[in-house]
Design a protein around this motif. Structure first.
Motif, PDB file in Angstrom:
ATOM      1  N   ASP A  53      23.242  26.482  -8.341  1.00 29.81           N
ATOM      2  CA  ASP A  53      24.440  27.212  -7.901  1.00 29.81           C
ATOM      3  C   ASP A  53      25.439  27.411  -9.030  1.00 29.81           C
ATOM      4  O   ASP A  53      26.648  27.225  -8.844  1.00 29.81           O
ATOM      5  N   GLY A  54      24.927  27.725 -10.216  1.00 31.39           N
ATOM      6  CA  GLY A  54      25.822  28.005 -11.335  1.00 31.39           C
ATOM      7  C   GLY A  54      26.501  26.794 -11.938  1.00 31.39           C
ATOM      8  O   GLY A  54      27.371  26.935 -12.803  1.00 31.39           O
ATOM      9  N   LEU A  55      26.099  25.595 -11.508  1.00 28.63           N
ATOM     10  CA  LEU A  55      26.681  24.366 -12.043  1.00 28.63           C
ATOM     11  C   LEU A  55      25.586  23.472 -12.616  1.00 28.63           C
ATOM     12  O   LEU A  55      24.439  23.519 -12.166  1.00 28.63           O
ATOM     13  N   ASN A  56      25.978  22.652 -13.582  1.00 29.39           N
ATOM     14  CA  ASN A  56      25.007  21.709 -14.125  1.00 29.39           C
ATOM     15  C   ASN A  56      25.696  20.384 -14.447  1.00 29.39           C
ATOM     16  O   ASN A  56      26.913  20.250 -14.308  1.00 29.39           O
ATOM     17  N   ASP A  57      24.887  19.404 -14.842  1.00 30.74           N
ATOM     18  CA  ASP A  57      25.384  18.116 -15.313  1.00 30.74           C
ATOM     19  C   ASP A  57      24.788  17.902 -16.689  1.00 30.74           C
ATOM     20  O   ASP A  57      23.716  18.430 -16.993  1.00 30.74           O
ATOM     21  N   ILE A  58      25.470  17.144 -17.521  1.00 31.51           N
ATOM     22  CA  ILE A  58      24.869  16.713 -18.791  1.00 31.51           C
ATOM     23  C   ILE A  58      24.992  15.197 -18.849  1.00 31.51           C
ATOM     24  O   ILE A  58      26.084  14.655 -18.646  1.00 31.51           O
ATOM     25  N   SER A  59      23.881  14.525 -19.103  1.00 26.32           N
ATOM     26  CA  SER A  59      23.879  13.076 -19.296  1.00 26.32           C
ATOM     27  C   SER A  59      23.792  12.792 -20.784  1.00 26.32           C
ATOM     28  O   SER A  59      22.978  13.403 -21.483  1.00 26.32           O
ATOM     29  N   ILE A 121      10.500  -0.497 -10.454  1.00 29.92           N
ATOM     30  CA  ILE A 121      11.580  -0.259 -11.412  1.00 29.92           C
ATOM     31  C   ILE A 121      11.960   1.209 -11.306  1.00 29.92           C
ATOM     32  O   ILE A 121      11.148   2.091 -11.575  1.00 29.92           O
ATOM     33  N   ASN A 122      13.180   1.483 -10.915  1.00 24.69           N
ATOM     34  CA  ASN A 122      13.612   2.869 -10.743  1.00 24.69           C
ATOM     35  C   ASN A 122      13.889   3.519 -12.091  1.00 24.69           C
ATOM     36  O   ASN A 122      14.422   2.882 -13.011  1.00 24.69           O
ATOM     37  N   ILE A 123      13.529   4.777 -12.218  1.00 27.97           N
ATOM     38  CA  ILE A 123      13.748   5.521 -13.455  1.00 27.97           C
ATOM     39  C   ILE A 123      15.004   6.365 -13.286  1.00 27.97           C
ATOM     40  O   ILE A 123      15.041   7.276 -12.458  1.00 27.97           O
ATOM     41  N   ASP A 124      16.013   6.045 -14.069  1.00 27.64           N
ATOM     42  CA  ASP A 124      17.308   6.685 -13.925  1.00 27.64           C
ATOM     43  C   ASP A 124      17.378   8.017 -14.679  1.00 27.64           C
ATOM     44  O   ASP A 124      17.883   9.013 -14.165  1.00 27.64           O
ATOM     45  N   LEU A 125      16.900   8.026 -15.912  1.00 27.47           N
ATOM     46  CA  LEU A 125      16.873   9.230 -16.745  1.00 27.47           C
ATOM     47  C   LEU A 125      15.518   9.305 -17.429  1.00 27.47           C
ATOM     48  O   LEU A 125      14.900   8.258 -17.686  1.00 27.47           O
TER      49      LEU A 125
ATOM     50  N   ARG B  20      13.088  20.005  -7.267  1.00 29.48           N
ATOM     51  CA  ARG B  20      14.472  19.745  -6.905  1.00 29.48           C
ATOM     52  C   ARG B  20      14.598  18.838  -5.689  1.00 29.48           C
ATOM     53  O   ARG B  20      13.829  18.963  -4.738  1.00 29.48           O
ATOM     54  N   GLY B  21      15.594  18.000  -5.731  1.00 32.51           N
ATOM     55  CA  GLY B  21      15.971  17.235  -4.550  1.00 32.51           C
ATOM     56  C   GLY B  21      14.965  16.184  -4.153  1.00 32.51           C
ATOM     57  O   GLY B  21      14.652  16.023  -2.980  1.00 32.51           O
ATOM     58  N   ILE B  22      14.475  15.433  -5.147  1.00 29.00           N
ATOM     59  CA  ILE B  22      13.541  14.348  -4.859  1.00 29.00           C
ATOM     60  C   ILE B  22      14.322  13.048  -4.675  1.00 29.00           C
ATOM     61  O   ILE B  22      15.371  12.860  -5.285  1.00 29.00           O
ATOM     62  N   PRO B  23      13.803  12.160  -3.844  1.00 29.39           N
ATOM     63  CA  PRO B  23      14.493  10.882  -3.648  1.00 29.39           C
ATOM     64  C   PRO B  23      14.516  10.091  -4.960  1.00 29.39           C
ATOM     65  O   PRO B  23      13.504  10.020  -5.672  1.00 29.39           O
ATOM     66  N   ASP B  24      15.654   9.515  -5.274  1.00 28.76           N
ATOM     67  CA  ASP B  24      15.782   8.743  -6.507  1.00 28.76           C
ATOM     68  C   ASP B  24      15.342   7.302  -6.262  1.00 28.76           C
ATOM     69  O   ASP B  24      16.162   6.384  -6.203  1.00 28.76           O
ATOM     70  N   ARG B  25      14.033   7.122  -6.113  1.00 28.26           N
ATOM     71  CA  ARG B  25      13.526   5.768  -5.925  1.00 28.26           C
ATOM     72  C   ARG B  25      12.160   5.638  -6.586  1.00 28.26           C
ATOM     73  O   ARG B  25      11.493   6.641  -6.839  1.00 28.26           O
ATOM     74  N   PRO B  26      11.760   4.390  -6.886  1.00 33.65           N
ATOM     75  CA  PRO B  26      10.519   4.171  -7.650  1.00 33.65           C
ATOM     76  C   PRO B  26       9.308   4.853  -7.028  1.00 33.65           C
ATOM     77  O   PRO B  26       9.154   4.866  -5.807  1.00 33.65           O
ATOM     78  N   GLY B  27       8.469   5.400  -7.899  1.00 37.87           N
ATOM     79  CA  GLY B  27       7.208   5.982  -7.449  1.00 37.87           C
ATOM     80  C   GLY B  27       7.208   7.496  -7.417  1.00 37.87           C
ATOM     81  O   GLY B  27       6.138   8.124  -7.421  1.00 37.87           O
ATOM     82  N   VAL B  28       8.380   8.088  -7.396  1.00 37.41           N
ATOM     83  CA  VAL B  28       8.449   9.545  -7.254  1.00 37.41           C
ATOM     84  C   VAL B  28       8.000  10.240  -8.538  1.00 37.41           C
ATOM     85  O   VAL B  28       7.160  11.147  -8.505  1.00 37.41           O
ATOM     86  N   ALA B  29       8.554   9.828  -9.654  1.00 36.32           N
ATOM     87  CA  ALA B  29       8.122  10.426 -10.926  1.00 36.32           C
ATOM     88  C   ALA B  29       6.634  10.169 -11.148  1.00 36.32           C
ATOM     89  O   ALA B  29       5.899  11.037 -11.631  1.00 36.32           O
ATOM     90  N   ILE B  50      21.162  12.754 -14.607  1.00 38.56           N
ATOM     91  CA  ILE B  50      21.749  11.837 -13.634  1.00 38.56           C
ATOM     92  C   ILE B  50      21.498  12.303 -12.198  1.00 38.56           C
ATOM     93  O   ILE B  50      21.484  13.500 -11.924  1.00 38.56           O
ATOM     94  N   ALA B  51      21.288  11.342 -11.300  1.00 47.90           N
ATOM     95  CA  ALA B  51      21.063  11.657  -9.895  1.00 47.90           C
ATOM     96  C   ALA B  51      22.400  11.886  -9.192  1.00 47.90           C
ATOM     97  O   ALA B  51      23.473  11.591  -9.725  1.00 47.90           O
ATOM     98  N   ALA B  52      22.315  12.430  -7.966  1.00 48.86           N
ATOM     99  CA  ALA B  52      23.522  12.606  -7.152  1.00 48.86           C
ATOM    100  C   ALA B  52      23.150  12.373  -5.699  1.00 48.86           C
ATOM    101  O   ALA B  52      22.162  12.930  -5.214  1.00 48.86           O
ATOM    102  N   ASP B  53      23.918  11.542  -5.008  1.00 47.59           N
ATOM    103  CA  ASP B  53      23.676  11.265  -3.585  1.00 47.59           C
ATOM    104  C   ASP B  53      22.238  10.849  -3.326  1.00 47.59           C
ATOM    105  O   ASP B  53      21.613  11.319  -2.361  1.00 47.59           O
ATOM    106  N   GLY B  54      21.686  10.019  -4.210  1.00 47.72           N
ATOM    107  CA  GLY B  54      20.331   9.526  -3.988  1.00 47.72           C
ATOM    108  C   GLY B  54      19.229  10.531  -4.219  1.00 47.72           C
ATOM    109  O   GLY B  54      18.057  10.257  -3.936  1.00 47.72           O
ATOM    110  N   LEU B  55      19.582  11.703  -4.758  1.00 45.72           N
ATOM    111  CA  LEU B  55      18.579  12.732  -5.047  1.00 45.72           C
ATOM    112  C   LEU B  55      18.623  13.123  -6.516  1.00 45.72           C
ATOM    113  O   LEU B  55      19.676  13.021  -7.162  1.00 45.72           O
ATOM    114  N   ASN B  56      17.499  13.577  -7.011  1.00 45.22           N
ATOM    115  CA  ASN B  56      17.475  14.051  -8.384  1.00 45.22           C
ATOM    116  C   ASN B  56      16.554  15.259  -8.519  1.00 45.22           C
ATOM    117  O   ASN B  56      15.892  15.660  -7.551  1.00 45.22           O
TER     118      ASN B  56
END
Ligand SMILES: C[C@@H](O)[C@H](N)C(=O)O
Ligand SMILES: C[C@@H](O)[C@H](N)C(=O)O
Lengths: 165, 165
Positions: A53-59, A121-125, B20-29, B50-56
């Motif tokens: 939607d025309g917006l992004n994030d940068i980590s 182990i959750n993957i953050d980035l 888009r919009g995958i749950p931010d928890r182990p195993g998804v990647a 970075i994730a947002a609201d538990g989604l990435n």
């Protein structure tokens, strides 16, 4: 081509700062990194994924000593950037597999991510290149992640000495 | 440390697929890349911010010949991943600056992004390491972007021969 994974690295001395909800148009990334650069902040990783939607994030992953300063600099830019918010988190670590032929060998990334997933182990980035795949994770899981990756890629003999930070 | 930029590269033979919009928890990647890996798809860049609201979201840059296949494989996984959607775009190019000391020299990223911003070239994705900063842009702007980066980093003599694809 078959990838040859030559090592696993870990680094706990890191933090992330993220700029959320910036307009996806020319000049925005330039403004963000001009502000960070003018402060002498060392930038380890820059990660920008698909916009929405025309917006992004940068980590931005920085050495931990810079995180407060980076967050403050960016907070100072937030209004003029029209960013929604600036967030940061410093209980993180980078874990990477390094080698050759990584990009051209399908399945290498899967093996790395499965090794982490099996330990929940959750993957953050995620940031990758032809010679490296880096995951940012909770720093409390670092030793376990490195051990898991050494096992997956059969590098147990290298376990000692790999952890920095 | 002062960065030494030794080259600018461009590659038009690329495309992006994003989940888009995958749950931010182990195993998804792990699931995503196991699916791609089993199809022999070469993965150039993996980008997760970075994730947002538990989604990435995860953006995957592949050689262009793989984009349809990658999108189909991921569409087949979409339900079990609980992903919102799979999107792809193939009118894209990678432009990179390569060198040493990039991460530890604040301001290098700013110079790259400013060079693109001055020409109103929008930056779609960003992935960086200690030795390279890669931007994904509209492929129609590739030649112009490479020229701009050669000028910014004073590498004009290298202009010929740098564009692949
Ligand atoms: C989001 C940001 O990267 C923007 N697209 C720019 O070109 O600066
Ligand atoms: C989003 C995805 O990377 C998830 N966090 C995982 O660990 O698999």
């Amino acid at each position: 081509e078959n990838a040859v994974i030559t090592g696993v690295t870990g680094n706990k001395n890191i933090a992330k700062v993220a700029i959320r909800g910036i307009p996806d148009r020319p000049g925005v990334a330039a403004q963000i990194f001009s502000a960070l650069g003018s402060q002498g902040i060392n930038i380890r990783l820059i990660i920008q994924s698909i916009a929405a939607d025309g917006l992004n994030d940068i980590s931005v992953v920085v050495s931990r000593e810079f995180v407060r300063q980076a967050a403050e600099v960016l907070e100072g830019q937030r209004k003029s950037l029209k960013a929604k918010e600036i967030v940061f988190h410093d209980q993180l670590a980078e874990v990477s597999i390094v080698g050759s032929g990584i990009a051209s060998t399908p399945g290498v990334a899967a093996r790395m991510f499965r090794a982490l997933a099996r330990r929940r182990i959750n993957i953050d980035l995620i940031s990758s290149s032809e010679v490296r795949i880096t995951c940012v994770i909770d720093e409390r899981r670092t030793t376990e992640a490195i051990r898991a990756l050494h096992r997956e890629f059969q590098l147990e003999r290298l376990q000692r000495g790999m952890l920095r930070g």
